[in-house]
Design a protein around this motif. Sequence first.
Motif, PDB file in Angstrom:
ATOM      1  N   THR A  75       0.738  -1.507   0.130  1.00 40.62           N
ATOM      2  CA  THR A  75      -0.766   0.674  -0.020  1.00 40.62           C
ATOM      3  C   THR A  75       1.090   1.339   0.134  1.00 40.62           C
ATOM      4  OG1 THR A  75      -1.787  -1.069   1.249  1.00 40.62           O
ATOM      5  CG2 THR A  75      -1.803   1.071   1.582  1.00 40.62           C
ATOM      6  N   VAL A  76       2.035   1.409   0.758  1.00 40.41           N
ATOM      7  CA  VAL A  76       3.365   2.396   0.772  1.00 40.41           C
ATOM      8  C   VAL A  76       3.274   2.651  -0.645  1.00 40.41           C
ATOM      9  CG1 VAL A  76       4.474   3.011   1.967  1.00 40.41           C
ATOM     10  CG2 VAL A  76       3.395   2.167   3.300  1.00 40.41           C
ATOM     11  N   ALA A  77       3.617   1.188  -1.338  1.00 40.88           N
ATOM     12  CA  ALA A  77       4.195   1.817  -2.308  1.00 40.88           C
ATOM     13  C   ALA A  77       3.552   2.091  -3.774  1.00 40.88           C
ATOM     14  CB  ALA A  77       4.966   0.719  -2.684  1.00 40.88           C
ATOM     15  N   PHE A  78       2.389   1.662  -3.477  1.00 43.59           N
ATOM     16  CA  PHE A  78       1.193   2.021  -4.329  1.00 43.59           C
ATOM     17  C   PHE A  78       0.941   3.946  -4.643  1.00 43.59           C
ATOM     18  CE2 PHE A  78      -3.287   2.413  -5.041  1.00 43.59           C
ATOM     19  CZ  PHE A  78      -2.998   2.493  -6.530  1.00 43.59           C
ATOM     20  N   VAL A  79       0.607   4.002  -2.621  1.00 46.44           N
ATOM     21  CA  VAL A  79       0.701   5.309  -3.103  1.00 46.44           C
ATOM     22  C   VAL A  79       1.618   6.287  -3.155  1.00 46.44           C
ATOM     23  CG1 VAL A  79      -0.510   7.387  -1.258  1.00 46.44           C
ATOM     24  CG2 VAL A  79      -1.402   4.452  -1.007  1.00 46.44           C
ATOM     25  N   ALA A  80       2.541   6.065  -2.784  1.00 46.26           N
ATOM     26  CA  ALA A  80       4.021   7.211  -2.793  1.00 46.26           C
ATOM     27  C   ALA A  80       4.403   7.345  -4.524  1.00 46.26           C
ATOM     28  CB  ALA A  80       5.104   6.377  -2.749  1.00 46.26           C
ATOM     29  N   ASP A  81       3.730   5.614  -5.534  1.00 39.52           N
ATOM     30  CA  ASP A  81       4.082   5.174  -6.692  1.00 39.52           C
ATOM     31  C   ASP A  81       3.502   6.909  -7.287  1.00 39.52           C
ATOM     32  OD1 ASP A  81       5.286   4.866  -9.435  1.00 39.52           O
ATOM     33  OD2 ASP A  81       3.420   3.427  -9.180  1.00 39.52           O
ATOM     34  N   VAL A  82       1.400   6.692  -7.456  1.00 37.05           N
ATOM     35  CA  VAL A  82       0.369   7.606  -7.043  1.00 37.05           C
ATOM     36  C   VAL A  82       0.892   9.023  -7.280  1.00 37.05           C
ATOM     37  CG1 VAL A  82      -1.730   8.003  -7.525  1.00 37.05           C
ATOM     38  CG2 VAL A  82      -1.248   5.489  -7.890  1.00 37.05           C
ATOM     39  N   VAL A  83       1.465   9.505  -6.345  1.00 39.89           N
ATOM     40  CA  VAL A  83       2.201  10.512  -6.041  1.00 39.89           C
ATOM     41  C   VAL A  83       2.253  11.289  -6.852  1.00 39.89           C
ATOM     42  CG1 VAL A  83       2.617  12.282  -4.679  1.00 39.89           C
ATOM     43  CG2 VAL A  83       0.757  10.481  -3.337  1.00 39.89           C
ATOM     44  N   ALA A  84       4.120  10.349  -6.973  1.00 41.32           N
ATOM     45  CA  ALA A  84       4.938  10.736  -7.475  1.00 41.32           C
ATOM     46  C   ALA A  84       4.697  10.800  -9.703  1.00 41.32           C
ATOM     47  CB  ALA A  84       5.967   9.489  -7.800  1.00 41.32           C
ATOM     48  N   THR A  85       3.478  10.048  -9.521  1.00 43.89           N
ATOM     49  CA  THR A  85       2.717  10.235 -11.034  1.00 43.89           C
ATOM     50  C   THR A  85       2.001  11.178 -11.687  1.00 43.89           C
ATOM     51  OG1 THR A  85       3.371   7.701 -11.086  1.00 43.89           O
ATOM     52  CG2 THR A  85       1.678   9.536 -12.585  1.00 43.89           C
ATOM     53  N   ILE A  86       1.581  12.154 -10.208  1.00 37.62           N
ATOM     54  CA  ILE A  86       0.926  12.935 -10.394  1.00 37.62           C
ATOM     55  C   ILE A  86       1.773  14.614 -10.233  1.00 37.62           C
ATOM     56  CG2 ILE A  86      -0.859  14.510  -9.140  1.00 37.62           C
ATOM     57  CD1 ILE A  86      -1.959  12.276  -8.179  1.00 37.62           C
ATOM     58  N   LEU A 135      -2.680  12.607 -18.119  1.00 36.43           N
ATOM     59  CA  LEU A 135      -3.107  12.066 -16.597  1.00 36.43           C
ATOM     60  C   LEU A 135      -3.204  10.909 -16.466  1.00 36.43           C
ATOM     61  CD1 LEU A 135      -2.693  12.448 -13.876  1.00 36.43           C
ATOM     62  CD2 LEU A 135      -5.303  13.193 -13.737  1.00 36.43           C
ATOM     63  N   VAL A 136      -4.747  10.449 -17.066  1.00 38.69           N
ATOM     64  CA  VAL A 136      -4.999   9.378 -17.165  1.00 38.69           C
ATOM     65  C   VAL A 136      -4.570   8.661 -18.527  1.00 38.69           C
ATOM     66  CG1 VAL A 136      -6.952   7.727 -17.660  1.00 38.69           C
ATOM     67  CG2 VAL A 136      -6.898  10.198 -16.861  1.00 38.69           C
ATOM     68  N   GLY A 137      -4.135   8.097 -19.774  1.00 40.75           N
ATOM     69  CA  GLY A 137      -3.821   7.911 -21.192  1.00 40.75           C
ATOM     70  C   GLY A 137      -2.641   7.432 -21.033  1.00 40.75           C
ATOM     71  N   VAL A 138      -1.311   8.579 -20.767  1.00 40.42           N
ATOM     72  CA  VAL A 138      -0.508   8.762 -20.708  1.00 40.42           C
ATOM     73  C   VAL A 138       0.589   7.739 -19.710  1.00 40.42           C
ATOM     74  CG1 VAL A 138       1.673   9.867 -21.407  1.00 40.42           C
ATOM     75  CG2 VAL A 138      -0.249  10.147 -22.627  1.00 40.42           C
ATOM     76  N   GLN A 139      -0.158   8.834 -18.525  1.00 40.99           N
ATOM     77  CA  GLN A 139       0.841   8.675 -17.443  1.00 40.99           C
ATOM     78  C   GLN A 139      -0.067   7.949 -16.014  1.00 40.99           C
ATOM     79  OE1 GLN A 139       2.866  12.483 -16.011  1.00 40.99           O
ATOM     80  NE2 GLN A 139       1.812  13.016 -17.995  1.00 40.99           N
ATOM     81  N   LEU A 140      -0.927   8.140 -15.596  1.00 39.93           N
ATOM     82  CA  LEU A 140      -1.358   6.953 -14.853  1.00 39.93           C
ATOM     83  C   LEU A 140      -1.922   5.352 -15.327  1.00 39.93           C
ATOM     84  CD1 LEU A 140      -4.366   9.052 -12.459  1.00 39.93           C
ATOM     85  CD2 LEU A 140      -2.306   7.688 -12.478  1.00 39.93           C
ATOM     86  N   VAL A 141      -2.579   5.420 -16.071  1.00 41.19           N
ATOM     87  CA  VAL A 141      -2.601   3.938 -16.931  1.00 41.19           C
ATOM     88  C   VAL A 141      -1.162   2.871 -17.252  1.00 41.19           C
ATOM     89  CG1 VAL A 141      -3.037   1.632 -18.286  1.00 41.19           C
ATOM     90  CG2 VAL A 141      -4.838   4.797 -17.825  1.00 41.19           C
ATOM     91  N   PRO A 142       0.031   3.659 -17.378  1.00 42.66           N
ATOM     92  CA  PRO A 142       1.324   3.341 -17.711  1.00 42.66           C
ATOM     93  C   PRO A 142       1.696   2.776 -15.464  1.00 42.66           C
ATOM     94  CG  PRO A 142       1.256   4.598 -18.930  1.00 42.66           C
ATOM     95  CD  PRO A 142      -0.181   4.908 -18.207  1.00 42.66           C
ATOM     96  N   THR A 143       1.635   3.247 -14.740  1.00 42.02           N
ATOM     97  CA  THR A 143       1.381   3.266 -13.619  1.00 42.02           C
ATOM     98  C   THR A 143       1.161   2.044 -13.188  1.00 42.02           C
ATOM     99  OG1 THR A 143       2.759   5.917 -13.339  1.00 42.02           O
ATOM    100  CG2 THR A 143       2.084   4.524 -11.047  1.00 42.02           C
ATOM    101  N   LEU A 144      -0.681   2.190 -12.953  1.00 41.98           N
ATOM    102  CA  LEU A 144      -1.285   1.303 -12.703  1.00 41.98           C
ATOM    103  C   LEU A 144      -0.514  -0.041 -13.466  1.00 41.98           C
ATOM    104  CD1 LEU A 144      -4.609   2.635 -12.047  1.00 41.98           C
ATOM    105  CD2 LEU A 144      -2.551   2.335 -10.542  1.00 41.98           C
ATOM    106  N   VAL A 145      -0.461   0.034 -14.321  1.00 44.08           N
ATOM    107  CA  VAL A 145      -0.026  -1.382 -15.026  1.00 44.08           C
ATOM    108  C   VAL A 145       1.302  -1.602 -14.604  1.00 44.08           C
ATOM    109  CG1 VAL A 145       0.818  -1.841 -17.304  1.00 44.08           C
ATOM    110  CG2 VAL A 145      -1.502  -0.654 -17.203  1.00 44.08           C
TER     111      VAL A 145
END
Length: 308
Positions: A48-59, A155-165
């Motif tokens: 969970t920690v890694a996921f939240v930090a990963d999303v914040v860095a992506t944003i 935000l969604v197509g270029v950055q968040l989706v690849p981060t989640l994948v």
Amino acid sequence: MTIAYPTGRSLAGLSRAAAFAVVTGCYVVGGAAAVVTALLVRHHHPITVAFVADVVATIVVFALSMALANSSLYDPYWSVAPPVIAIYWIAQSPAHLGAGAATRQVIVTTLLFLWAVRLTGNWAIGWRGLTQEDWRYIMMRDDTRGRLPWWLVSLVGVQLVPTLVVFVGMLPLWPALGAPRHSFNAVDVLAAIVTAGAIVIETVADNQMRSFTRNPDNRGRTIDVGLWSWSRHPNYLGEISMWCGLYLFGLAADPHWWWTIAGPVTMVLLFETASIPMMEDRSLQRRPEYADYQRRVPKLLPLPRRRG
């Protein structure tokens, strides 16, 4: 409200070295945001920690890419984030691991760093500066203009989706690095062979493509030599295989995490439904003979070559 972004002309004066410095600074800011976030949520599970930090860095990287008017600022993120996540999970592992589990940690992180350095370096070699933006993003912007705001698409197509994948692809590494139940075993050997082989395939494919495109005699032609004579996308085949190898490491460490096969499956879906179709459509538009290449050479798996 209209937001004024720097134009390509205002960035054109930057040298390549200065542009790299800007990108590095942006990633330092994103990394700092991730560290602060990880500290704030440190009492949660390491995944969970890694996921939240990963999303914040992506944003953060997204916000900086909008400020620079170039979504390609995100491009190195695919290969930069995984080693950082892996190091964090190793730091959260039990203090006294057996020799076998520690051996797995060394092998996994070594292979992951080799992959990351190679892929990031491949991006850097072809990157000309902040005025260059990936053709796929330009196409996406043109296709969605007037229907969706570009900031949302980016935000969604270029950055968040690849981060989640990528994060889903990383899940098998938690049991492999942070919570192993089994010592190093035969499945680890298979995982190491698959992962190392994948890195070799990607490296050879990229080098062959670079050598081919740098030859003026090949201008406008479709590469049909080396690995590219057996697969139309050997670089993507290598990338998918790499994530399959990481999954095998997780399976070796703890078979209860079998469900993390969602990682390589998600990678296959990403390449099959997005990356490959976009690349093939572009190739057909630019090189009519590509249709014949499609008929002769398999898309991914290097099956026996079909002659017309």
